[in-house]
Each structure stands twice: as structure tokens, then as C-alpha cells.
Design an enzyme around this catalytic site. Structure first.
Site, PDB file in Angstrom:
ATOM      1  N   GLU A  56      -7.463   1.833 -13.752  1.00 30.17           N
ATOM      2  CA  GLU A  56      -6.652   2.644 -12.194  1.00 30.17           C
ATOM      3  C   GLU A  56      -5.323   3.608 -13.488  1.00 30.17           C
ATOM      4  OE1 GLU A  56      -7.884   2.579  -8.013  1.00 30.17           O
ATOM      5  OE2 GLU A  56      -6.476   1.317  -9.122  1.00 30.17           O
ATOM      6  N   HIS A 113     -28.756  20.062  -0.983  1.00 29.59           N
ATOM      7  CA  HIS A 113     -28.680  20.959  -2.164  1.00 29.59           C
ATOM      8  C   HIS A 113     -27.633  22.488  -2.759  1.00 29.59           C
ATOM      9  CE1 HIS A 113     -30.586  21.728  -6.067  1.00 29.59           C
ATOM     10  NE2 HIS A 113     -30.755  22.992  -5.548  1.00 29.59           N
ATOM     11  N   CYS A 115      -1.279   1.971  -2.778  1.00 28.81           N
ATOM     12  CA  CYS A 115      -2.871   2.931  -2.764  1.00 28.81           C
ATOM     13  C   CYS A 115      -1.731   3.919  -2.736  1.00 28.81           C
ATOM     14  CB  CYS A 115      -2.688   2.592  -1.213  1.00 28.81           C
ATOM     15  SG  CYS A 115      -3.396   0.210  -0.827  1.00 28.81           S
ATOM     16  N   GLU A 120     -26.808  14.407  -3.388  1.00 29.19           N
ATOM     17  CA  GLU A 120     -28.205  14.549  -2.912  1.00 29.19           C
ATOM     18  C   GLU A 120     -29.617  13.256  -4.214  1.00 29.19           C
ATOM     19  OE1 GLU A 120     -30.552  18.384  -4.133  1.00 29.19           O
ATOM     20  OE2 GLU A 120     -28.881  18.534  -5.252  1.00 29.19           O
ATOM     21  N   CYS A 159       0.655  -1.303   0.429  1.00 28.24           N
ATOM     22  CA  CYS A 159      -0.057   0.287  -0.107  1.00 28.24           C
ATOM     23  C   CYS A 159       0.945   1.278   0.584  1.00 28.24           C
ATOM     24  CB  CYS A 159      -1.079   0.182   1.293  1.00 28.24           C
ATOM     25  SG  CYS A 159      -2.245   1.685   1.507  1.00 28.24           S
ATOM     26  N   TYR A 200      -8.999  -3.021 -11.342  1.00 29.01           N
ATOM     27  CA  TYR A 200      -9.529  -2.055 -11.043  1.00 29.01           C
ATOM     28  C   TYR A 200      -7.946  -1.341 -11.176  1.00 29.01           C
ATOM     29  CZ  TYR A 200      -7.574  -3.267  -6.519  1.00 29.01           C
ATOM     30  OH  TYR A 200      -6.739  -4.344  -5.351  1.00 29.01           O
ATOM     31  N   LYS A 209      -0.471   6.076  -6.078  1.00 31.82           N
ATOM     32  CA  LYS A 209      -0.830   5.194  -7.355  1.00 31.82           C
ATOM     33  C   LYS A 209      -2.022   6.555  -6.769  1.00 31.82           C
ATOM     34  CE  LYS A 209      -4.838   2.819  -6.934  1.00 31.82           C
ATOM     35  NZ  LYS A 209      -5.548   2.002  -6.461  1.00 31.82           N
TER      36      LYS A 209
END
Length: 452
Positions: free
Chosen positions: A182, A435, A48, A440, A43, A178, A51
Site C-alpha cells: 500500500e 451494465h 487505516c 457485472e 486505526c 499489505y 493511510k
């Protein structure tokens, strides 16, 4: 005083191993830890963290182009890897030092060495030293693999991306998971011409089908040349580049080839058999719900067990291990309803069941909306986002939530709390919308788009 050198010896200095070591030391255990590479593991050093830093870097060209449409006089120019890469690597050095300091401050003995199991309570280090421990924790993680293809060594794997001296002009990415997707967005954003081959029908297998489709559309719109139903058949050196033959019959030369075709647990040569630890067909350490192996004194956590290959999961497993073994509080690992994010552009945030998996399980209602977000609609862009809830007809519980949008990873962390708590669709409906935001829409969808 124990007859062993340590109460606990951890093999692996990644996120899971470090957390388990520190939690165990805090409970009063005498802990040693061996790491053969860099502290921080996949990681921090080759996963992670670098990246995500690259994701940040890759988005500025598009952001500055949008800024022009909003009235700013800016010019992105060209991306300079030689400026960025040293700063990224310096940050990884800083984080590695932080990990070491955390261990030392917890009175954990660090061994910068490869560790091999000799028996259920003995570890031999590459320094020649042998140590014993009442309990041993395997946290060696995994590594990316190349396919069994002639000249596969010509291609890179994800670990190599962060070590590049310069950016290629063109790259072929093999894979549809992924990691492949990515890096396709990252490198395209940095100015590389990106082609991607995936042998399956659609990228991101295992994720929600509607979300997968929207990400694929975004790849095409970004200029990534995505070919599904296509794989690499052969590769050979071609001057300074690599000549690639595809299963479709085409041949092209690329500056680089990146294999993102899978990972394998780091158990080769670890001595599992000598210690009585059973492994699966992929080399993964087989464990029970408490992360215990077939050897009573040995446990395993993280990617080496091939359960859920996510850093926060390895950390949770490490914490549960310490509770179980050193705090007399047997704690099974909870792998249910884990939120996760794919850092494509836009991001995909997901928790719970996909529409396909939920439909196979029970009757459901699907609430989904796809729309152009205000920020980019204002400047005439056609990109879309997706907000989607999968709801059980019987219990009204939200079985899955899927978001494709900028910052979806941030949104799904909060949505994950509600889904984990067992929130119903009516609980979402009772929540007042914020909002104007994209998120939302998660609480304003009143009628199902489809049932089944």
C-alpha cells in the site's frame, strides 16, 4: 455497591477498547478506560484512517493524466506534502476528539495514563493511582517492529510515515505484506522514487495467487522497482541518506528506508504474569472463543490477541465481549468469512478461501476473468482487473471471491454478504448484471476456467 472502583476497566483506547467500553456502559456497567497515547488507537491515529487519506491524495496525479486523455485541459503539477500533511493531522485531531466525546457521553472515566496489571483485579496507572475492577479488558493493540539488524533504527516503520516533515526523493520499502505494498503505491503516486525488497517469491503472501500476480504487475507498471527474493543485509548512514546492502550483493543509497516487516502485540511490561494471564510466543494474549484469558476476571480483544488484525474485527470482538459479560448473553466471536481489502492501486478485495487453500481442502471449480476496464481502455491504457469465484463442486457454495480493481474494497463488502450467507454459484448466476460495470462480470461467468 460493588467493592471495586469499576465494574470494567479497559486498558487501551483503540477502536476495540472504545466499542467494548461504550457497549458495557450502555448495559449499566461502571467503566474506566486508560490510554497511554492518543485516543483512537492504531486505526485512527497511525493506521487505516491516515493511510486511506494518503491513498486518496496519491491518486490525483494519475486521475488528472487520464482526464487529459478525455479532453480536459488540466495539469497536475507537483504534490505538496507541506499542504497535505497539516490537513491530514488536523483530521486525526478531530477524530480523536470525537472518540473522547463518545466515551464521556457514555459516562466512562478516561485516564490518560499507562496502565499495568498488578493482579487479576488491580491496575496501577502511570499517574501513581491504583484502581480496582471486577473485570479487566486488555485492548492494547500492537506496534510495528524493526528487524534484528545493526543500525535498524535508521529505518522508519509505518507509524513514522504520518509524522514526516517532508517527502523523501527516494525510499526503500522492506516487506511484501499489505502495508508495504500500500505504501509503495501511495508514495509513488506522491512523486517518490520507490524501491521494494521482499524476501519471498511473490508479494502478499496468504492472498489468492492470481490476485497477487496482478497486483505485482500493476506495481511494475506504476514504476515501482519491485525485487522479490531480495532482503536487506546491512545498512549504514551515508551522508544525508542510508546506504543499503541487499542479500543479492547490490548496494544503493536511499533517502529513507521503511520497514514493513511485521507487528508485535503491545504486552511488554503490561504485567500479564502478575495477573495470571498466559501469553504466546510472540507476546500475544491467549484467549478462548469468548475472548477470555487464563485469568477468570480478565479478557482481551483486538490485535493484542493476534487473531485477525483488522479494526472491524476488534470492534466485533468488543461487542461480543460486552454481550457475554454484561448482558448475560454468551457470544463467541465469529472469525469466519471476513471480507477485507488491500488498498493498493488497483485495490484487492477478498473474502473466503484463496484458490490454493480451497484446492487443498476439496474439489473446486474456478471462475475467473481478467479484462481491461472500459474507463481506461478508452484512453489506451493496458491495466487489467480480475474477478474470481472459487466454488465447491460438492455443495456449489462460493468458497471465495477475489476482486482486483479500482474500488474493489467497496465491491467486496457487498459480495461478502452473499458469501457469508452461503450463496451458491447458481445464486450468483440468477442475479441480473448491472451494465456497464466491472462488477457485472461476477454474475456473468458461466463456464469454469479450471477445475481441480
Amino acid at each position: 455497591m460493588s467493592d471495586y472502583d469499576y465494574d470494567l476497566f479497559v486498558i487501551g483506547g483503540g477502536s476495540g477498547g472504545v466499542r467494548a467500553a461504550r457497549q458495557s456502559a450502555a448495559a449499566g456497567a461502571r467503566v474506566g478506560l486508560a490510554e497511554s497515547s492518543r485516543m483512537g488507537g492504531t486505526c485512527v491515529i497511525r493506521g487505516c484512517v491516515p493511510k486511506k487519506i494518503m491513498v486518496f491524495a496519491s491518486t490525483y496525479r494519475e486521475s488528472l493524466a487520464e482526464a487529459q486523455q478525455y479532453g480536459w485541459s488540466v495539469d497536475a503539477g507537483d504534490f505538496d506534502w507541506s499542504v497535505f500533511a497539516p490537513k491530514m493531522r488536523a483530521e486525526l485531531d478531530r477524530l480523536e476528539a470525537v472518540y473522547r466525546k463518545l466515551l464521556l457521553n457514555s459516562d466512562i472515566t478516561i485516564h490518560d495514563a499507562r496502565a499495568v496489571l498488578k493482579d487479576a483485579n488491580t491496575v496501577e496507572l502511570s499517574t501513581g493511582k491504583t484502581v480496582t475492577a471486577k473485570t479487566i479488558l486488555i485492548a492494547t493493540g500492537g506496534h510495528p517492529v524493526r528487524p534484528p539488524l545493526p543500525n535498524a533504527e535508521l529505518g522508519m516503520v509505518s507509524d513514522d510515515i504520518f509524522l514526516m516533515e517532508e517527502l523523501p526523493k527516494s525510499i526503500l520499502i522492506i516487506g511484501g505484506g499489505y502495508i508495504a505494498c500500500e505504501f509503495a503505491f501511495i508514495l509513488k503516486g506522491m512523486g517518490v522514487e520507490v524501491t521494494q525488497y521482499y524476501r519471498g517469491e511473490q508479494i502478499l503472501r496468504g492472498f489468492d495467487g492470481e490476485a497477487r500476480g496482478l497486483i505485482a504487475e500493476s506495481m511494475h507498471e506504476a514504476g515501482i522497482e519491485l525485487h522479490v527474493g531480495t532482503d536487506i543485509a546491512a545498512m549504514e548512514k551515508d551522508g544525508a541518506g542510508i546506504r543499503v546492502s541487499a542479500t543479492t550483493g547490490s548496494e544503493r543509497t536511499f533517502d529513507k528506508v521503511l520497514f514493513a516487516t511485521g507487528r508485535k502485540p503491545n504486552t511488554d511490561g503490561l504485567g500479564l504474569e502478575a495477573a495470571g494471564v498466559k501469553a504466546g510466543v510472540k507476546g500475544e494474549v491467549i484467549v478462548d472463543e469468548y475472548s477470555a484469558t487464563s485469568a477468570p476476571s480478565i479478557y482481551a480483544i483486538g490485535d493484542v490477541t493476534d487473531r485477525v488484525q483488522l479494526t472491524p474485527v476488534a470492534i466485533r470482538e468488543g461487542m461480543a465481549f460486552a454481550q457475554t459479560v454484561f448482558r448475560d448473553n454468551p457470544t463467541p466471536v465469529d472469525h469466519e468469512l471476513i471480507p477485507s481489502a488491500v488498498f493498493t492501486q488497483p485495490e484487492l478485495g477478498t473474502v473466503g478461501l484463496s484458490e490454493e487453500d480451497a484446492r487443498a481442502q476439496e474439489p473446486i471449480e474456478v471462475y475467473a476473468t481478467s479484462f481491461r476496464p472500459m474507463r481506461t481502455q478508452f484512453i489506451g491504457k493496458t491495466d487489467k482487473v480480475l474477478m474470481k469465484l472459487i466454488v465447491s463442486k460438492a455443495t456449489r457454495k462460493v468458497l471465495g471471491c477475489h476482486i482486483v480493481a479500482p474500488e474493489a474494497g467497496e465491491m467486496i463488502q457487498l459480495a461478502g454478504i452473499a458469501v457469508k450467507m452461503g450463496a451458491t454459484k447458481e445464486d450468483f448466476d440468477r442475479t441480473v448484471a448491472v451494465h456497464p460495470t466491472m462488477s457485472e462480470e461476477i454474475v456473468t461467468m458461466r463456464e469454469p476456467t479450471r477445475t481441480g
